[in-house]
Motif scaffolding. Structure first.
Motif, PDB file in Angstrom:
ATOM      1  N   ALA A 145      21.682   6.270 112.684  1.00 16.96           N
ATOM      2  CA  ALA A 145      21.978   5.082 113.484  1.00 16.96           C
ATOM      3  C   ALA A 145      21.549   5.277 114.932  1.00 16.96           C
ATOM      4  O   ALA A 145      20.961   4.366 115.549  1.00 16.96           O
ATOM      5  CB  ALA A 145      23.475   4.772 113.409  1.00 16.96           C
ATOM      6  N   CYS A 146      21.806   6.467 115.476  1.00 16.71           N
ATOM      7  CA  CYS A 146      21.403   6.750 116.860  1.00 16.71           C
ATOM      8  C   CYS A 146      19.894   6.619 117.024  1.00 16.71           C
ATOM      9  O   CYS A 146      19.406   6.004 117.984  1.00 16.71           O
ATOM     10  CB  CYS A 146      21.860   8.150 117.265  1.00 16.71           C
ATOM     11  SG  CYS A 146      23.627   8.327 117.560  1.00 16.71           S
ATOM     12  N   LEU A 159      17.690   5.016 115.050  1.00 19.04           N
ATOM     13  CA  LEU A 159      17.212   3.657 114.805  1.00 19.04           C
ATOM     14  C   LEU A 159      17.458   2.753 116.010  1.00 19.04           C
ATOM     15  O   LEU A 159      16.585   1.979 116.422  1.00 19.04           O
ATOM     16  CB  LEU A 159      17.889   3.075 113.563  1.00 19.04           C
ATOM     17  CG  LEU A 159      17.471   3.663 112.211  1.00 19.04           C
ATOM     18  CD1 LEU A 159      18.327   3.077 111.092  1.00 19.04           C
ATOM     19  CD2 LEU A 159      15.996   3.380 111.932  1.00 19.04           C
ATOM     20  N   VAL A 160      18.650   2.846 116.590  1.00 19.38           N
ATOM     21  CA  VAL A 160      18.964   2.018 117.754  1.00 19.38           C
ATOM     22  C   VAL A 160      18.123   2.449 118.952  1.00 19.38           C
ATOM     23  O   VAL A 160      17.685   1.621 119.748  1.00 19.38           O
ATOM     24  CB  VAL A 160      20.467   2.085 118.082  1.00 19.38           C
ATOM     25  CG1 VAL A 160      20.780   1.274 119.339  1.00 19.38           C
ATOM     26  CG2 VAL A 160      21.291   1.550 116.914  1.00 19.38           C
ATOM     27  N   SER A 161      17.873   3.760 119.084  1.00 18.45           N
ATOM     28  CA  SER A 161      17.028   4.233 120.182  1.00 18.45           C
ATOM     29  C   SER A 161      15.605   3.697 120.041  1.00 18.45           C
ATOM     30  O   SER A 161      14.946   3.391 121.038  1.00 18.45           O
ATOM     31  CB  SER A 161      17.012   5.761 120.234  1.00 18.45           C
ATOM     32  OG  SER A 161      16.183   6.305 119.217  1.00 18.45           O
ATOM     33  N   SER A 162      15.128   3.564 118.805  1.00 15.26           N
ATOM     34  CA  SER A 162      13.801   3.004 118.578  1.00 15.26           C
ATOM     35  C   SER A 162      13.759   1.527 118.978  1.00 15.26           C
ATOM     36  O   SER A 162      12.769   1.047 119.549  1.00 15.26           O
ATOM     37  CB  SER A 162      13.407   3.164 117.109  1.00 15.26           C
ATOM     38  OG  SER A 162      12.068   2.800 116.892  1.00 15.26           O
ATOM     39  N   TYR A 163      14.855   0.809 118.695  1.00 16.27           N
ATOM     40  CA  TYR A 163      14.939  -0.598 119.111  1.00 16.27           C
ATOM     41  C   TYR A 163      14.937  -0.699 120.638  1.00 16.27           C
ATOM     42  O   TYR A 163      14.237  -1.542 121.217  1.00 16.27           O
ATOM     43  CB  TYR A 163      16.213  -1.217 118.535  1.00 16.27           C
ATOM     44  CG  TYR A 163      16.459  -2.641 118.968  1.00 16.27           C
ATOM     45  CD1 TYR A 163      15.692  -3.692 118.464  1.00 16.27           C
ATOM     46  CD2 TYR A 163      17.461  -2.945 119.885  1.00 16.27           C
ATOM     47  CE1 TYR A 163      15.907  -5.002 118.862  1.00 16.27           C
ATOM     48  CE2 TYR A 163      17.692  -4.245 120.290  1.00 16.27           C
ATOM     49  CZ  TYR A 163      16.922  -5.262 119.782  1.00 16.27           C
ATOM     50  OH  TYR A 163      17.144  -6.554 120.177  1.00 16.27           O
ATOM     51  N   ALA A 164      15.707   0.181 121.291  1.00 17.23           N
ATOM     52  CA  ALA A 164      15.736   0.192 122.750  1.00 17.23           C
ATOM     53  C   ALA A 164      14.369   0.534 123.325  1.00 17.23           C
ATOM     54  O   ALA A 164      13.951  -0.016 124.351  1.00 17.23           O
ATOM     55  CB  ALA A 164      16.776   1.193 123.241  1.00 17.23           C
ATOM     56  N   TRP A 203      16.433   0.336 129.523  1.00 17.92           N
ATOM     57  CA  TRP A 203      16.186   0.611 128.106  1.00 17.92           C
ATOM     58  C   TRP A 203      15.656   2.027 127.895  1.00 17.92           C
ATOM     59  O   TRP A 203      15.890   2.613 126.832  1.00 17.92           O
ATOM     60  CB  TRP A 203      15.226  -0.427 127.537  1.00 17.92           C
ATOM     61  CG  TRP A 203      15.843  -1.783 127.515  1.00 17.92           C
ATOM     62  CD1 TRP A 203      15.448  -2.890 128.222  1.00 17.92           C
ATOM     63  CD2 TRP A 203      17.015  -2.171 126.787  1.00 17.92           C
ATOM     64  NE1 TRP A 203      16.295  -3.933 127.971  1.00 17.92           N
ATOM     65  CE2 TRP A 203      17.261  -3.528 127.088  1.00 17.92           C
ATOM     66  CE3 TRP A 203      17.871  -1.519 125.906  1.00 17.92           C
ATOM     67  CZ2 TRP A 203      18.317  -4.240 126.549  1.00 17.92           C
ATOM     68  CZ3 TRP A 203      18.941  -2.219 125.358  1.00 17.92           C
ATOM     69  CH2 TRP A 203      19.148  -3.549 125.678  1.00 17.92           C
ATOM     70  N   THR A 219      17.430   4.634 125.411  1.00 10.38           N
ATOM     71  CA  THR A 219      16.627   5.433 124.476  1.00 10.38           C
ATOM     72  C   THR A 219      16.909   6.919 124.652  1.00 10.38           C
ATOM     73  O   THR A 219      17.095   7.652 123.671  1.00 10.38           O
ATOM     74  CB  THR A 219      15.129   5.166 124.697  1.00 10.38           C
ATOM     75  OG1 THR A 219      14.866   3.764 124.526  1.00 10.38           O
ATOM     76  CG2 THR A 219      14.277   5.960 123.722  1.00 10.38           C
ATOM     77  N   LEU A 275      20.622   7.920 123.457  1.00 12.70           N
ATOM     78  CA  LEU A 275      20.754   7.916 122.004  1.00 12.70           C
ATOM     79  C   LEU A 275      19.943   9.043 121.371  1.00 12.70           C
ATOM     80  O   LEU A 275      20.379   9.679 120.405  1.00 12.70           O
ATOM     81  CB  LEU A 275      20.317   6.562 121.438  1.00 12.70           C
ATOM     82  CG  LEU A 275      21.266   5.389 121.746  1.00 12.70           C
ATOM     83  CD1 LEU A 275      20.639   4.077 121.316  1.00 12.70           C
ATOM     84  CD2 LEU A 275      22.611   5.591 121.063  1.00 12.70           C
ATOM     85  N   ASP A 329      10.861   7.942 114.281  1.00 15.19           N
ATOM     86  CA  ASP A 329      11.879   7.142 113.601  1.00 15.19           C
ATOM     87  C   ASP A 329      11.529   6.961 112.126  1.00 15.19           C
ATOM     88  O   ASP A 329      12.378   7.113 111.243  1.00 15.19           O
ATOM     89  CB  ASP A 329      11.985   5.781 114.299  1.00 15.19           C
ATOM     90  CG  ASP A 329      13.263   5.047 113.941  1.00 15.19           C
ATOM     91  OD1 ASP A 329      14.314   5.698 113.873  1.00 15.19           O
ATOM     92  OD2 ASP A 329      13.211   3.830 113.732  1.00 15.19           O
TER      93      ASP A 329
END
Length: 210
Positions: free
Chosen positions: A79-80, A82-87, A106, A110, A113, A193
């Motif tokens: 989860a960390c 994946l969310v860092s990739s979104y950021a 952002w 990144t 996370l 990721d």
């Protein structure tokens, strides 16, 4: 119109060869070179995945993945990342819009996370080693530490790279060279990721079955 006639109609000297047209723009050269690097990295990870698949049952009487892996911790790590990739994607959009505050925000998300992911992974390694599950204990553990550790090393390099890029944004603003490097970083982070999703599936989900 006949193609041959159309070509003959072109005045001599108007059609330049690739060498006469000059070198490709730097952004094209950098992008092409970096894609080659990413592909070579994927080939390396493919070899590590293949080695792990062959050795995952070679425990030599030692602990197995089902005994060692904590799927909850691995899911939090996932989860960390994946969310860092979104950021990281939002950071890339802020770079394109030249919004410095958005880039810093952002990039910080990144980084934090990614650092959390790395901290959880190191904690997992320390726990396994404390239980005697060291890389030299079995071929399975050697393959595990090599594969997962290699990915973790890439994440650590990515965090250093991101910190350096934020310094460059502060000093050089949004020069073309800085934007190219930020784009390369984003590609690198997203590639990590994708590799982790495969790693989580092969190692932690499939490997945790008794």
């Amino acid at each position: 119109m006949n193609i041959a006639v159309a070509i003959d109609d072109v005045a001599e000297g108007e059609m330049l060869s690739a060498s006469e047209a000059g070198p490709a723009p730097k952004r094209i050269v950098v992008a092409f070179g970096f894609w080659i690097f990413l592909l070579s990295d994927i080939v390396m990870f493919s070899a590590l995945f293949a080695a792990y698949a062959v050795l995952m049952h070679a425990t030599a009487g030692g602990p197995t993945g089902a005994q060692l892996f904590n799927q909850v911790s691995a899911a939090i790590e996932t989860a960390c990342l994946l969310v860092s990739s979104y950021a990281c994607g939002l950071m890339s959009l802020a770079v394109g819009a030249r919004r410095r505050a958005g880039v810093y925000l952002w990039a910080a998300v990144t980084f934090v996370l990614g650092a959390c992911f790395l901290g959880l992974e190191l904690h997992e390694f320390a726990g396994m080693i404390a239980r005697g599950a060291t890389p030299q204990r079995s071929a399975f553990l050697s393959a595990f530490f090599t594969l997962v550790g290699c990915h973790g090393l890439h994440v650590a390099v990515g965090l250093v790279w991101l910190a350096v890029m934020m310094v460059q944004v502060a000093v050089r603003d949004f020069r073309a060279s800085v934007q190219r490097r930020l784009l390369c970083f984003a590609l690198f982070w997203h590639a990590l990721d994708i590799i982790w999703v495969w790693l989580f599936t092969v190692v932690y989900l499939m490997g945790a079955r008794p």
